[in-house]
Design a protein around this motif. Structure first.
Motif, mmCIF file in Angstrom:
data_model
loop_
_atom_site.group_PDB
_atom_site.id
_atom_site.type_symbol
_atom_site.label_atom_id
_atom_site.label_comp_id
_atom_site.label_asym_id
_atom_site.label_seq_id
_atom_site.Cartn_x
_atom_site.Cartn_y
_atom_site.Cartn_z
ATOM 1 N N PHE A 8 12.633 17.701 -18.580
ATOM 2 C CA PHE A 8 12.668 17.627 -20.040
ATOM 3 C C PHE A 8 11.801 16.469 -20.530
ATOM 4 O O PHE A 8 11.443 15.578 -19.776
ATOM 5 N N ALA A 9 11.499 16.484 -21.811
ATOM 6 C CA ALA A 9 10.681 15.425 -22.425
ATOM 7 C C ALA A 9 11.364 14.063 -22.283
ATOM 8 O O ALA A 9 12.597 13.966 -22.323
ATOM 9 N N GLN A 10 10.572 13.025 -22.143
ATOM 10 C CA GLN A 10 11.077 11.674 -21.936
ATOM 11 C C GLN A 10 12.001 11.218 -23.062
ATOM 12 O O GLN A 10 12.932 10.458 -22.840
ATOM 13 N N ARG A 11 11.790 11.696 -24.278
ATOM 14 C CA ARG A 11 12.620 11.243 -25.408
ATOM 15 C C ARG A 11 14.101 11.530 -25.179
ATOM 16 O O ARG A 11 14.958 10.812 -25.667
ATOM 17 N N TYR A 12 14.411 12.565 -24.426
ATOM 18 C CA TYR A 12 15.815 12.884 -24.163
ATOM 19 C C TYR A 12 16.471 11.855 -23.250
ATOM 20 O O TYR A 12 17.672 11.632 -23.326
ATOM 21 N N PHE A 13 15.707 11.231 -22.401
ATOM 22 C CA PHE A 13 16.242 10.207 -21.508
ATOM 23 C C PHE A 13 16.556 8.920 -22.257
ATOM 24 O O PHE A 13 17.259 8.062 -21.753
ATOM 25 N N GLN A 14 16.027 8.768 -23.466
ATOM 26 C CA GLN A 14 16.234 7.564 -24.253
ATOM 27 C C GLN A 14 17.430 7.697 -25.188
ATOM 28 O O GLN A 14 17.878 6.722 -25.757
ATOM 29 N N MET A 15 17.950 8.908 -25.348
ATOM 30 C CA MET A 15 19.107 9.130 -26.208
ATOM 31 C C MET A 15 20.364 8.628 -25.518
ATOM 32 O O MET A 15 20.477 8.685 -24.296
ATOM 33 N N THR A 16 21.303 8.128 -26.294
ATOM 34 C CA THR A 16 22.575 7.686 -25.738
ATOM 35 C C THR A 16 23.719 8.313 -26.523
ATOM 36 O O THR A 16 23.547 8.743 -27.667
#
Length: 70
Positions: A8-16
């Motif tokens: 998945f796109a990196q932005r999803y890894f930054q969500m908390t």
């Protein structure tokens, strides 16, 4: 937090999605299990995306304790 997004796109890894501690609830659930059933608790394991993505939509403030069972 556990993500399990794979490619998945990196932005999803930054969500908390931080929730209140559910340790007391987990202890009550574990205590209610029959002695013949093994209970495995992983207190340090976070929620995977299959759990927190719908919760983030339903409870966007993360103000409810979450206890994941299987």
């Amino acid at each position: 937090m556990v993500y399990g997004f794979g490619s998945f796109a990196q932005r999803y890894f930054q969500m908390t999605y931080e929730t209140p501690d559910a340790g007391a609830l987990a202890a009550r659930v574990a205590a209610s299990m029959p002695d013949s059933e093994p209970v495995h608790q992983h207190a340090s394991r976070g929620l995977d995306h299959g759990a927190w993505v719908p919760l983030k939509t339903m409870y966007s403030y993360g103000d409810v304790p979450v206890l994941k069972t299987s």
